[in-house]
Design a protein around this motif. Structure first.
Motif, PDB file in Angstrom:
ATOM      1  N   ALA A 201      -2.708   8.919   9.991  1.00  0.00           N
ATOM      2  CA  ALA A 201      -2.871   7.972   8.878  1.00  0.00           C
ATOM      3  C   ALA A 201      -1.530   7.397   8.459  1.00  0.00           C
ATOM      4  O   ALA A 201      -1.203   7.368   7.278  1.00  0.00           O
ATOM      5  CB  ALA A 201      -3.528   8.698   7.700  1.00  0.00           C
ATOM      6  N   GLY A 202      -0.741   6.967   9.448  1.00  0.00           N
ATOM      7  CA  GLY A 202       0.609   6.511   9.106  1.00  0.00           C
ATOM      8  C   GLY A 202       1.304   7.620   8.332  1.00  0.00           C
ATOM      9  O   GLY A 202       2.010   7.376   7.372  1.00  0.00           O
TER      10      GLY A 202
ATOM     11  N   THR B  79       1.046  10.112  -1.437  1.00  0.00           N
ATOM     12  CA  THR B  79       1.883   9.612  -0.338  1.00  0.00           C
ATOM     13  C   THR B  79       3.343   9.955  -0.628  1.00  0.00           C
ATOM     14  O   THR B  79       3.679  10.411  -1.727  1.00  0.00           O
ATOM     15  CB  THR B  79       1.755   8.088  -0.192  1.00  0.00           C
ATOM     16  OG1 THR B  79       2.184   7.484  -1.426  1.00  0.00           O
ATOM     17  CG2 THR B  79       0.316   7.681   0.109  1.00  0.00           C
ATOM     18  N   THR B  80       4.194   9.709   0.361  1.00  0.00           N
ATOM     19  CA  THR B  80       5.620   9.978   0.152  1.00  0.00           C
ATOM     20  C   THR B  80       6.166   9.094  -0.973  1.00  0.00           C
ATOM     21  O   THR B  80       7.070   9.511  -1.695  1.00  0.00           O
ATOM     22  CB  THR B  80       6.424   9.770   1.448  1.00  0.00           C
ATOM     23  OG1 THR B  80       6.022   8.543   2.059  1.00  0.00           O
ATOM     24  CG2 THR B  80       6.197  10.910   2.413  1.00  0.00           C
TER      25      THR B  80
ATOM     26  N   PHE C 126      -6.437   9.891   1.144  1.00  0.00           N
ATOM     27  CA  PHE C 126      -5.233  10.299   1.861  1.00  0.00           C
ATOM     28  C   PHE C 126      -4.851  11.748   1.529  1.00  0.00           C
ATOM     29  O   PHE C 126      -4.502  12.527   2.419  1.00  0.00           O
ATOM     30  CB  PHE C 126      -4.057   9.348   1.556  1.00  0.00           C
ATOM     31  CG  PHE C 126      -2.834   9.693   2.340  1.00  0.00           C
ATOM     32  CD1 PHE C 126      -2.740   9.374   3.686  1.00  0.00           C
ATOM     33  CD2 PHE C 126      -1.781  10.400   1.759  1.00  0.00           C
ATOM     34  CE1 PHE C 126      -1.631   9.726   4.437  1.00  0.00           C
ATOM     35  CE2 PHE C 126      -0.668  10.760   2.496  1.00  0.00           C
ATOM     36  CZ  PHE C 126      -0.583  10.425   3.833  1.00  0.00           C
TER      37      PHE C 126
ATOM     38  N   PHE D 257      -4.918   1.053   4.963  1.00  0.00           N
ATOM     39  CA  PHE D 257      -3.481   1.073   5.223  1.00  0.00           C
ATOM     40  C   PHE D 257      -3.157   0.161   6.415  1.00  0.00           C
ATOM     41  O   PHE D 257      -2.726   0.622   7.464  1.00  0.00           O
ATOM     42  CB  PHE D 257      -3.072   2.526   5.514  1.00  0.00           C
ATOM     43  CG  PHE D 257      -1.627   2.866   5.332  1.00  0.00           C
ATOM     44  CD1 PHE D 257      -1.028   2.839   4.081  1.00  0.00           C
ATOM     45  CD2 PHE D 257      -0.861   3.252   6.428  1.00  0.00           C
ATOM     46  CE1 PHE D 257       0.301   3.197   3.923  1.00  0.00           C
ATOM     47  CE2 PHE D 257       0.466   3.612   6.285  1.00  0.00           C
ATOM     48  CZ  PHE D 257       1.051   3.584   5.025  1.00  0.00           C
TER      49      PHE D 257
ATOM     50  N   ASN E 109      -7.182   7.488   6.324  1.00  0.00           N
ATOM     51  CA  ASN E 109      -7.501   6.786   5.088  1.00  0.00           C
ATOM     52  C   ASN E 109      -7.371   5.311   5.434  1.00  0.00           C
ATOM     53  O   ASN E 109      -6.281   4.776   5.525  1.00  0.00           O
ATOM     54  CB  ASN E 109      -6.511   7.210   3.980  1.00  0.00           C
ATOM     55  CG  ASN E 109      -6.644   6.347   2.747  1.00  0.00           C
ATOM     56  OD1 ASN E 109      -5.760   5.572   2.413  1.00  0.00           O
ATOM     57  ND2 ASN E 109      -7.749   6.486   2.052  1.00  0.00           N
TER      58      ASN E 109
ATOM     59  N   GLN F  75       0.437   4.916  -4.014  1.00  0.00           N
ATOM     60  CA  GLN F  75      -0.825   5.515  -3.567  1.00  0.00           C
ATOM     61  C   GLN F  75      -0.674   7.018  -3.733  1.00  0.00           C
ATOM     62  O   GLN F  75       0.294   7.631  -3.253  1.00  0.00           O
ATOM     63  CB  GLN F  75      -1.160   5.185  -2.107  1.00  0.00           C
ATOM     64  CG  GLN F  75      -2.497   5.805  -1.710  1.00  0.00           C
ATOM     65  CD  GLN F  75      -2.919   5.578  -0.263  1.00  0.00           C
ATOM     66  OE1 GLN F  75      -2.131   5.163   0.585  1.00  0.00           O
ATOM     67  NE2 GLN F  75      -4.180   5.868   0.024  1.00  0.00           N
TER      68      GLN F  75
ATOM     69  N   ARG G 230       4.626  19.243   4.003  1.00  0.00           N
ATOM     70  CA  ARG G 230       3.422  19.210   4.849  1.00  0.00           C
ATOM     71  C   ARG G 230       3.569  20.173   6.018  1.00  0.00           C
ATOM     72  O   ARG G 230       2.583  20.777   6.450  1.00  0.00           O
ATOM     73  CB  ARG G 230       3.165  17.775   5.338  1.00  0.00           C
ATOM     74  CG  ARG G 230       2.735  16.843   4.214  1.00  0.00           C
ATOM     75  CD  ARG G 230       2.625  15.400   4.643  1.00  0.00           C
ATOM     76  NE  ARG G 230       2.345  14.539   3.491  1.00  0.00           N
ATOM     77  CZ  ARG G 230       2.547  13.236   3.452  1.00  0.00           C
ATOM     78  NH1 ARG G 230       3.033  12.609   4.515  1.00  0.00           N
ATOM     79  NH2 ARG G 230       2.271  12.533   2.364  1.00  0.00           N
TER      80      ARG G 230
ATOM     81  N   GLU H 128      -4.374   1.504   9.806  1.00  0.00           N
ATOM     82  CA  GLU H 128      -5.817   1.775   9.842  1.00  0.00           C
ATOM     83  C   GLU H 128      -6.483   0.987   8.737  1.00  0.00           C
ATOM     84  O   GLU H 128      -6.012   0.982   7.607  1.00  0.00           O
ATOM     85  CB  GLU H 128      -6.160   3.270   9.697  1.00  0.00           C
ATOM     86  CG  GLU H 128      -5.392   3.989   8.606  1.00  0.00           C
ATOM     87  CD  GLU H 128      -4.174   4.671   9.183  1.00  0.00           C
ATOM     88  OE1 GLU H 128      -4.222   5.041  10.357  1.00  0.00           O
ATOM     89  OE2 GLU H 128      -3.176   4.823   8.465  1.00  0.00           O
TER      90      GLU H 128
ATOM     91  N   THR I 209       3.675  10.536   7.260  1.00  0.00           N
ATOM     92  CA  THR I 209       5.070  10.922   7.400  1.00  0.00           C
ATOM     93  C   THR I 209       5.194  12.430   7.563  1.00  0.00           C
ATOM     94  O   THR I 209       4.505  13.185   6.871  1.00  0.00           O
ATOM     95  CB  THR I 209       5.833  10.494   6.129  1.00  0.00           C
ATOM     96  OG1 THR I 209       5.615   9.090   5.938  1.00  0.00           O
ATOM     97  CG2 THR I 209       7.316  10.785   6.243  1.00  0.00           C
TER      98      THR I 209
ATOM     99  N   ASP J 266       4.910   2.037   2.133  1.00  0.00           N
ATOM    100  CA  ASP J 266       5.422   1.819   3.493  1.00  0.00           C
ATOM    101  C   ASP J 266       5.516   0.315   3.808  1.00  0.00           C
ATOM    102  O   ASP J 266       4.676  -0.463   3.366  1.00  0.00           O
ATOM    103  CB  ASP J 266       4.494   2.501   4.509  1.00  0.00           C
ATOM    104  CG  ASP J 266       4.284   3.983   4.196  1.00  0.00           C
ATOM    105  OD1 ASP J 266       3.907   4.294   3.041  1.00  0.00           O
ATOM    106  OD2 ASP J 266       4.487   4.823   5.079  1.00  0.00           O
TER     107      ASP J 266
HETATM  108  N1  ARG Z   1       3.646   7.332   5.059  1.00  0.00           N
HETATM  109  C1  ARG Z   1       3.146   7.698   3.796  1.00  0.00           C
HETATM  110  C2  ARG Z   1       2.855   9.181   3.742  1.00  0.00           C
HETATM  111  O1  ARG Z   1       2.743   9.814   4.742  1.00  0.00           O
HETATM  112  C3  ARG Z   1       1.915   6.932   3.385  1.00  0.00           C
HETATM  113  C4  ARG Z   1       0.761   7.048   4.296  1.00  0.00           C
HETATM  114  C5  ARG Z   1      -0.504   6.472   3.734  1.00  0.00           C
HETATM  115  N2  ARG Z   1      -1.486   6.336   4.746  1.00  0.00           N
HETATM  116  C6  ARG Z   1      -2.744   5.869   4.568  1.00  0.00           C
HETATM  117  N3  ARG Z   1      -3.520   5.769   5.604  1.00  0.00           N
HETATM  118  N4  ARG Z   1      -3.131   5.531   3.384  1.00  0.00           N
HETATM  119  O2  ARG Z   1       2.729   9.766   2.704  1.00  0.00           O
END
Ligand code: ARG
Length: 262
Positions: free
Chosen positions: A101-102, A154-155, A84, A47, A44, A151, A109, A51, A104, A198
């Motif tokens: 995608a960063g 997300t976490t 995401f 971020f 996504n 968002q 998950r 990305e 977590t 994040d």
């Molecule tokens: N680290 C958080 C998660 O895994 C947010 C990641 C959002 N990444 C993105 N590409 N929008 O939920």
């Protein structure tokens, strides 16, 4: 024409035909030896610095690491920019080979997908307006008087949506946006009282928006990793081996330092 000449002419023609056939066969084969298997990565790209889009192309820490991983695997990296919340499901069903995608690693998950070893650490932080009444995490109320922007999926969303007893602010006090940038825009225009996101994207959004700051406290500390379908253990093993190599070569640290530094 005598017999000798006919044989000569025929052999020249035959040689030509053979030569051309060989050339054509080689030419026809060439794209095949070049054609690499695709490694389809879902992300996504909203971020930064992990990305994001730079014009029509993708950039960021994850994008660069994924490029090196694909090289190690002898594959061609193909990036799909999706919501995401649809990454894990798409990886689970095999629509995408991997999700990066960063993302977590969370117990939830892990029920649907596998994760590689972690390649980075993420910290959830809280963004508020510079003149906010929220100066520490204790000022974040779950009595309905405050709204929290996140968002979606997300976490930040998952943890903020927990009940106050579980350490969250309750479903109803959380407002979900498609991207972190939209959540931050909502904060800047007074639609929410804080954004939970994040830390690195937080820095980048705050730098781009006037009048916002990040609270010093860390909300949670998390591991980022790549998700792969449960049954695709072959890819998981290859990615883990390639990640270990990149780690040992200092390539991961080099990329992260270049984007984040200190
Ligand atoms: N680290 C958080 C998660 O895994 C947010 C990641 C959002 N990444 C993105 N590409 N929008 O939920």
């Amino acid at each position: 024409m005598n017999k000798k000449t006919i044989v000569k002419v025929l052999s020249v023609v035959l040689a030509l035909v053979l030569g051309l056939t060989a050339l054509w066969a080689c030419g026809g084969d060439e794209p095949k030896t070049d054609e690499k298997e695709q490694l389809i990565m879902a992300t996504n790209a909203a971020f930064p610095p992990y990305e994001y889009k730079e014009g029509d192309s993708f950039a960021g820490i994850d994008v660069e690491i994924a490029g090196l991983l694909a090289d190690k695997l002898g594959m061609e990296l193909v990036i799909k920019d999706v919501e995401f919340g649809s990454i894990v499901g798409g990886v689970e069903t095999g629509k995408f080979d991997m999700g990066m995608a960063g993302m977590t690693v969370t117990p939830d998950r892990l029920e649907s997908v596998n994760f590689t070893t972690s390649y980075a650490t993420g910290i959830q932080v809280v963004i508020v307006k510079e003149d906010s009444s929220i100066v520490s995490l204790d000022d974040m109320l779950a009595d309905g008087s405050m709204k929290y922007g996140v968002q979606q999926d997300t976490t930040g969303d998952i943890y903020a949506s927990l009940t106050p007893d579980e350490g969250g602010y309750g479903q109803d006090n959380v407002i979900r946006y498609k991207t972190g940038a939209e959540a931050v825009q909502a904060l800047a225009t007074g639609k929410v009282d804080a954004v939970i996101i994040d830390n690195e994207p937080a820095k980048s959004f705050v730098a781009a928006t006037e009048g916002l700051k990040i609270l010093e406290a860390e909300w949670t500390v998390e591991d980022y990793a790549i998700c792969v379908a449960k049954e695709n253990t072959e890819l998981l093993d290859k990615l883990n081996a390639a990640l270990a190599e990149l780690e040992a070569e200092g390539k991961i640290a080099e990329i992260i330092d270049r984007y984040i530094g200190d």
